[in-house]
Design an enzyme around this catalytic site. Structure first.
Site, PDB file in Angstrom:
ATOM      1  N   CYS A 222       0.815  -1.210   0.000  1.00 37.36           N
ATOM      2  CA  CYS A 222       0.000   0.000   0.000  1.00 37.36           C
ATOM      3  C   CYS A 222       0.852   1.265   0.000  1.00 37.36           C
ATOM      4  O   CYS A 222       1.686   1.442   0.885  1.00 37.36           O
ATOM      5  CB  CYS A 222      -0.905  -0.015   1.234  1.00 37.36           C
ATOM      6  SG  CYS A 222      -1.760   1.527   1.556  1.00 37.36           S
TER       7      CYS A 222
ATOM      8  N   TRP B  96      -7.484  -6.812   5.523  1.00 39.81           N
ATOM      9  CA  TRP B  96      -6.084  -7.073   5.870  1.00 39.81           C
ATOM     10  C   TRP B  96      -5.969  -8.124   6.956  1.00 39.81           C
ATOM     11  O   TRP B  96      -6.622  -8.043   7.990  1.00 39.81           O
ATOM     12  CB  TRP B  96      -5.414  -5.774   6.327  1.00 39.81           C
ATOM     13  CG  TRP B  96      -5.462  -4.706   5.286  1.00 39.81           C
ATOM     14  CD1 TRP B  96      -6.243  -3.589   5.293  1.00 39.81           C
ATOM     15  CD2 TRP B  96      -4.707  -4.654   4.068  1.00 39.81           C
ATOM     16  NE1 TRP B  96      -6.022  -2.843   4.162  1.00 39.81           N
ATOM     17  CE2 TRP B  96      -5.079  -3.464   3.396  1.00 39.81           C
ATOM     18  CE3 TRP B  96      -3.747  -5.490   3.489  1.00 39.81           C
ATOM     19  CZ2 TRP B  96      -4.532  -3.096   2.163  1.00 39.81           C
ATOM     20  CZ3 TRP B  96      -3.208  -5.125   2.262  1.00 39.81           C
ATOM     21  CH2 TRP B  96      -3.587  -3.940   1.613  1.00 39.81           C
TER      22      TRP B  96
ATOM     23  N   VAL C  80     -11.733  -1.074   6.251  1.00 43.83           N
ATOM     24  CA  VAL C  80     -10.563  -1.334   7.093  1.00 43.83           C
ATOM     25  C   VAL C  80      -9.336  -0.981   6.272  1.00 43.83           C
ATOM     26  O   VAL C  80      -9.068  -1.607   5.245  1.00 43.83           O
ATOM     27  CB  VAL C  80     -10.509  -2.810   7.519  1.00 43.83           C
ATOM     28  CG1 VAL C  80      -9.268  -3.095   8.346  1.00 43.83           C
ATOM     29  CG2 VAL C  80     -11.769  -3.169   8.304  1.00 43.83           C
TER      30      VAL C  80
ATOM     31  N   VAL D  69      -5.115   0.601   5.946  1.00 46.00           N
ATOM     32  CA  VAL D  69      -3.777   0.791   6.501  1.00 46.00           C
ATOM     33  C   VAL D  69      -3.209   2.057   5.879  1.00 46.00           C
ATOM     34  O   VAL D  69      -3.601   2.425   4.770  1.00 46.00           O
ATOM     35  CB  VAL D  69      -2.868  -0.422   6.196  1.00 46.00           C
ATOM     36  CG1 VAL D  69      -3.283  -1.631   6.993  1.00 46.00           C
ATOM     37  CG2 VAL D  69      -2.843  -0.756   4.701  1.00 46.00           C
TER      38      VAL D  69
ATOM     39  N   TYR E 116      -5.493   6.074  -9.043  1.00 39.76           N
ATOM     40  CA  TYR E 116      -6.647   5.260  -8.638  1.00 39.76           C
ATOM     41  C   TYR E 116      -7.903   5.670  -9.396  1.00 39.76           C
ATOM     42  O   TYR E 116      -8.708   4.827  -9.797  1.00 39.76           O
ATOM     43  CB  TYR E 116      -6.871   5.368  -7.129  1.00 39.76           C
ATOM     44  CG  TYR E 116      -5.903   4.534  -6.329  1.00 39.76           C
ATOM     45  CD1 TYR E 116      -6.235   3.241  -5.945  1.00 39.76           C
ATOM     46  CD2 TYR E 116      -4.659   5.020  -5.976  1.00 39.76           C
ATOM     47  CE1 TYR E 116      -5.351   2.459  -5.233  1.00 39.76           C
ATOM     48  CE2 TYR E 116      -3.754   4.256  -5.268  1.00 39.76           C
ATOM     49  CZ  TYR E 116      -4.107   2.968  -4.901  1.00 39.76           C
ATOM     50  OH  TYR E 116      -3.217   2.193  -4.206  1.00 39.76           O
TER      51      TYR E 116
END
Length: 338
Positions: free
Chosen positions: A49, A82, A115, A117, A180
């Site tokens: 990521c 994750w 969720v 990171v 993206y």
């Protein structure tokens, strides 16, 4: 990076990056209830990521490895996002959980959103503290200064913050997030606008970096970290997988040399895992790549070739020094390196 809320839906609905739902800050004075304290928190990241990679690089440059232990997730998610399948027994050895989602639920059962990171988790309670990827690294550079290593660079110098913020804003809108918007576009016009925006900004950045070694000032700052995490993924995933293919990074003399300069700087390339990067994008985004086939290329050996950027001057760490060796257990696997 975002959740797995419908991996098969990528490319079938317009992309919009959600704001961080949990935006508490860990500060020197603890004003949000979370004071800076060595060993209290666990930084959960994915090496795949780009948003989490910012935190990994900052943590290493600042020498926060002992003060802020790190957990690395599997680059390939399942329907609960994750997971800690890289650890023995499939559990994080400190938090004792199988999925990062468990820390989110401990903080707010049934919370909205996904969720993501990087995530900072309070070890004692197992509760998520923050997933604010935009603020987290700025706080590591400023609020955590009492725990920085000797010789740590100033990644967010006060006298340059306005310029850094301006550059980071442009990079975020057109490059970090732009790839993206192009990759997850649902129509030709939407894709074309995003893709053109990516390369228009890259062209301007190339002009900016033609006669200066770093984006702002003469040392590495937060702005360089944020651009690097997109550039290092560009040819491996964004050029093909996200169709950002006007040209490859290796075809732009200035940006390719700039990216290699940073990659070869301690704290940057030694945190990059190309195997995790490629497997995540090509195996998780089922709506874009339903076969899950991971390309064999590109050739990564060029990342270690001479870049010549020293001729522009600049001091990577300012009056400080480079970080020491990568801590034991945090090395990137041989399969993930050039």
């Amino acid at each position: 990076m975002s959740d797995t809320e419908g991996n098969s839906a990528y490319g079938k609905r317009s992309f919009k990056r959600s704001k961080s739902h949990f935006s508490d800050r860990v500060t020197a004075d603890g004003r949000d209830g979370w004071p800076v304290e060595s060993g209290r928190y666990r930084l959960v990241v994915s090496r795949a990521c780009p948003w989490a990679s910012r935190a990994v690089i900052s943590r290493r440059l600042l020498g926060l490895e002992d003060a802020l232990p790190m957990a690395v997730t599997d680059p390939v998610q399942d329907d609960r996002s994750w997971r800690f399948t890289l650890d023995p027994g499939g559990r994080d050895p400190v938090l004792g959980i199988r999925y990062l989602a468990e820390a989110y639920e401990a903080r707010e059962p049934g919370h909205p959103g996904g969720v993501s990171v990087p995530a900072l988790v309070d070890v004692a309670s197992g509760r998520l503290v923050t997933n604010d990827y935009q603020q987290l690294t700025l706080d590591l550079a400023t609020e955590w200064s009492g725990l920085h290593r000797e010789g740590a660079p100033d990644l967010y110098p006060e006298n340059l913050r306005d310029e850094i913020d301006e550059v980071m804003g442009e990079v975020y809108e057109d490059v970090n997030n732009g790839v993206y918007r192009a990759g997850f576009a649902t129509g030709q016009d939407e894709y074309a606008a995003a893709c053109e925006g990516v390369f228009r900004r890259l062209g301007l950045l190339s002009e900016r970096l033609a006669e200066r070694r770093y984006l702002v000032g003469d040392t590495i700052t937060e702005a360089d970290i944020r651009l690097f995490t997109t550039l290092v993924r560009f040819d491996a995933v964004y050029h093909g997988h996200f169709k950002c293919n006007h040209w490859k990074l290796t075809e732009n003399r200035v940006l390719w040399a700039y990216a290699r300069d940073l990659y070869q700087t301690p704290g940057f390339g030694d945190t990059v895992d190309f195997d995790h990067i490629k497997r995540h994008y090509y195996q998780v985004h089922e709506g874009i790549n339903p076969t899950g086939i991971v390309p064999l290329g590109p050739d990564l050996s060029g990342w270690l070739t001479s870049h010549g950027r020293e001729e522009l001057g600049g001091r990577p760490f300012g009056a400080g020094s480079p970080p020491g060796p990568v801590p034991e257990g945090e090395e990137v696997a041989a399969t993930g390196r050039p």
